[in-house]
Write a protein that holds these residues in place. Structure first.
Motif, PDB file in Angstrom:
ATOM      1  N   TYR A 274      -6.142  -4.880   8.425  1.00 41.08           N
ATOM      2  CA  TYR A 274      -4.788  -4.575   8.888  1.00 41.08           C
ATOM      3  C   TYR A 274      -4.854  -4.058  10.328  1.00 41.08           C
ATOM      4  CZ  TYR A 274      -3.096  -4.441   4.001  1.00 41.08           C
ATOM      5  OH  TYR A 274      -2.755  -4.740   2.709  1.00 41.08           O
TER       6      TYR A 274
ATOM      7  N   THR B 209      -5.522  -0.709  -7.029  1.00 38.75           N
ATOM      8  CA  THR B 209      -6.022   0.409  -6.236  1.00 38.75           C
ATOM      9  C   THR B 209      -7.522   0.622  -6.409  1.00 38.75           C
ATOM     10  OG1 THR B 209      -3.887   1.524  -6.338  1.00 38.75           O
ATOM     11  CG2 THR B 209      -5.790   2.882  -5.816  1.00 38.75           C
TER      12      THR B 209
ATOM     13  N   SER C 173      -2.627   7.333  -1.215  1.00 34.75           N
ATOM     14  CA  SER C 173      -3.451   7.177  -2.413  1.00 34.75           C
ATOM     15  C   SER C 173      -2.923   7.913  -3.620  1.00 34.75           C
ATOM     16  CB  SER C 173      -4.890   7.606  -2.177  1.00 34.75           C
ATOM     17  OG  SER C 173      -5.116   8.133  -0.939  1.00 34.75           O
TER      18      SER C 173
ATOM     19  N   THR D 108       0.838  -1.196   0.000  1.00 34.65           N
ATOM     20  CA  THR D 108       0.000   0.000   0.000  1.00 34.65           C
ATOM     21  C   THR D 108       0.874   1.247   0.000  1.00 34.65           C
ATOM     22  OG1 THR D 108      -0.156   0.335   2.415  1.00 34.65           O
ATOM     23  CG2 THR D 108      -1.664  -1.271   1.423  1.00 34.65           C
TER      24      THR D 108
ATOM     25  N   THR E 143     -10.764   1.525   1.383  1.00 40.39           N
ATOM     26  CA  THR E 143     -10.072   1.388   2.662  1.00 40.39           C
ATOM     27  C   THR E 143     -10.612   2.407   3.656  1.00 40.39           C
ATOM     28  OG1 THR E 143      -8.047   0.592   1.608  1.00 40.39           O
ATOM     29  CG2 THR E 143      -7.842   1.480   3.832  1.00 40.39           C
TER      30      THR E 143
ATOM     31  N   GLU F  94      -7.140  -0.904   9.690  1.00 43.47           N
ATOM     32  CA  GLU F  94      -7.468  -0.452   8.346  1.00 43.47           C
ATOM     33  C   GLU F  94      -8.268  -1.554   7.689  1.00 43.47           C
ATOM     34  OE1 GLU F  94      -4.211   0.979   6.033  1.00 43.47           O
ATOM     35  OE2 GLU F  94      -3.821   2.667   7.392  1.00 43.47           O
TER      36      GLU F  94
ATOM     37  N   THR G 191     -13.150  -9.360   3.401  1.00 41.81           N
ATOM     38  CA  THR G 191     -12.428  -8.247   4.024  1.00 41.81           C
ATOM     39  C   THR G 191     -10.972  -8.608   4.259  1.00 41.81           C
ATOM     40  OG1 THR G 191     -14.432  -7.524   5.181  1.00 41.81           O
ATOM     41  CG2 THR G 191     -12.332  -6.736   6.054  1.00 41.81           C
ATOM     42  N   ARG G 192     -10.103  -7.621   4.035  1.00 41.94           N
ATOM     43  CA  ARG G 192      -8.707  -7.711   4.455  1.00 41.94           C
ATOM     44  C   ARG G 192      -8.543  -6.681   5.564  1.00 41.94           C
ATOM     45  NH1 ARG G 192      -5.928  -5.792   0.086  1.00 41.94           N
ATOM     46  NH2 ARG G 192      -6.183  -7.787  -0.966  1.00 41.94           N
TER      47      ARG G 192
ATOM     48  N   ASN H 273     -10.058  -3.143   4.522  1.00 43.18           N
ATOM     49  CA  ASN H 273     -10.103  -3.197   3.054  1.00 43.18           C
ATOM     50  C   ASN H 273     -11.279  -4.053   2.629  1.00 43.18           C
ATOM     51  OD1 ASN H 273      -6.603  -3.240   1.983  1.00 43.18           O
ATOM     52  ND2 ASN H 273      -7.650  -1.913   3.418  1.00 43.18           N
TER      53      ASN H 273
ATOM     54  N   GLY I 145     -17.662  -0.008  -0.058  1.00 50.20           N
ATOM     55  CA  GLY I 145     -17.053   1.014   0.777  1.00 50.20           C
ATOM     56  C   GLY I 145     -18.053   1.955   1.425  1.00 50.20           C
TER      57      GLY I 145
ATOM     58  N   TRP J 178     -10.357  -1.666  -4.414  1.00 46.19           N
ATOM     59  CA  TRP J 178     -10.541  -1.745  -2.969  1.00 46.19           C
ATOM     60  C   TRP J 178     -10.912  -0.389  -2.373  1.00 46.19           C
ATOM     61  CZ3 TRP J 178     -10.352  -6.348  -0.418  1.00 46.19           C
ATOM     62  CH2 TRP J 178      -9.807  -7.431  -1.118  1.00 46.19           C
TER      63      TRP J 178
END
Length: 284
Positions: A97, A48, A19, A16, A53, A108, A94-95, A110, A116, A51
């Motif tokens: 972090y 990019t 942005s 990552t 975030t 975070e 979902t990812r 994702n 979103g 996703w």
């Protein structure tokens, strides 16, 4: 660039960036793949746009996430700081972090881009009784200096080496080749009078501002460094700053002059971590 590298599998990583830097960093990775290490079997795929975030930060962040149906264990032992997990949250792939740029407990989230907006609304509803509010760039840029968290390109520049910001031992321990390794042993990068990251404490908010220049005792002209980030700490209730100061790490406890246009104040050189130096909040 600011960012994280998450290892999702033995042969799958997600990188990552900020942005605005995503396309630029993707091009650098592709150039290195083709020109520096062409023998490696690596594919670089920009994702990019796929996703969304959302950063969820604060002492009740885990409590908010716990209100959603999820197969990801959220407790600190199962999901420690600086780790990543994949699963489902509120029925959505979902990812997640476990990272923080605010200095607080943070996640975070994702999710595929089409989810979103709906997840944003659900998070605000789930945290309403905790007083959850959206926070923007001005807020995070005030919170991060309390913890000494760097903003790459603001608290550093093109001349900054890892040792200047306290990362020298980390870089030295890496035995394999990496971009910039050769420069670590250059004599210029090992000078004790290099510009080094420090903290500053002063009482004058009008002079202790980003861009103000620093002078050491006995200096009558020129600059010995400058303030890179500054503000009034909400946690401490007083002005704080991060700065690049010549030979800064050897000057802890010293008093130096801060100059901004025709104004001047005195500041004390301190370590660049003002709040929660043990990291208890971010590791909660």
């Amino acid at each position: 660039d600011d960012g994280t590298v998450a290892r999702l599998a033995a042969d799958r990583f997600v990188v990552t960036t900020t942005s605005g830097g995503a396309s630029r960093i993707a091009l650098w990775l592709e150039e290195w793949r083709q020109c520096e290490w062409p023998d490696l079997k690596v594919f670089v795929t920009p994702v990019t746009t796929q996703w969304a975030t959302i950063a969820l930060a604060g002492p009740r962040a885990r409590d908010v996430l716990s209100r959603f149906d999820t197969d990801i264990a959220l407790d600190a032992a199962s999901f420690p700081h600086m780790s990543v997990r994949e699963g489902r949250l509120a029925g959505v792939p979902t990812r997640l972090y476990r990272v923080s740029f605010s200095g607080e407990l943070g996640f975070e989230i994702n999710v595929p881009a089409r989810y979103g907006a709906s997840l944003w609304r659900e998070l605000l509803a789930a945290g309403a009784d905790f007083g959850i509010v959206p926070y923007g760039i001005e807020t995070v840029l005030l919170l991060r200096p309390e913890k000494g968290f760097l903003h790459v390109g603001v608290d550093t520049d093109g001349t900054t080496a890892p040792a200047d910001i306290g990362f020298g031992e980390i870089a030295a321990r890496k035995k394999m080749d990496f971009i910039g390794k050769r420069s670590l042993s250059r004599s210029d990068n090992q000078r004790p009078d290099r510009l080094q990251l420090v903290g500053l404490s002063a009482d004058d908010t009008k002079v202790l501002v980003a861009g103000a220049h620093l002078r050491l005792p006995g200096t009558s002209e020129g600059s010995d460094g400058w303030v890179t980030s500054a503000g009034v700490s909400p946690a401490l209730g007083r002005p704080i700053a991060l700065a690049l100061l010549r030979g800064g790490r050897a000057r802890l406890g010293e008093t130096i002059a801060v100059h901004d246009l025709d104004r001047q104040c005195m500041a004390t050189v301190v370590k660049p971590v003002f709040y929660d130096p043990e990291g208890k909040r971010v590791h909660a």
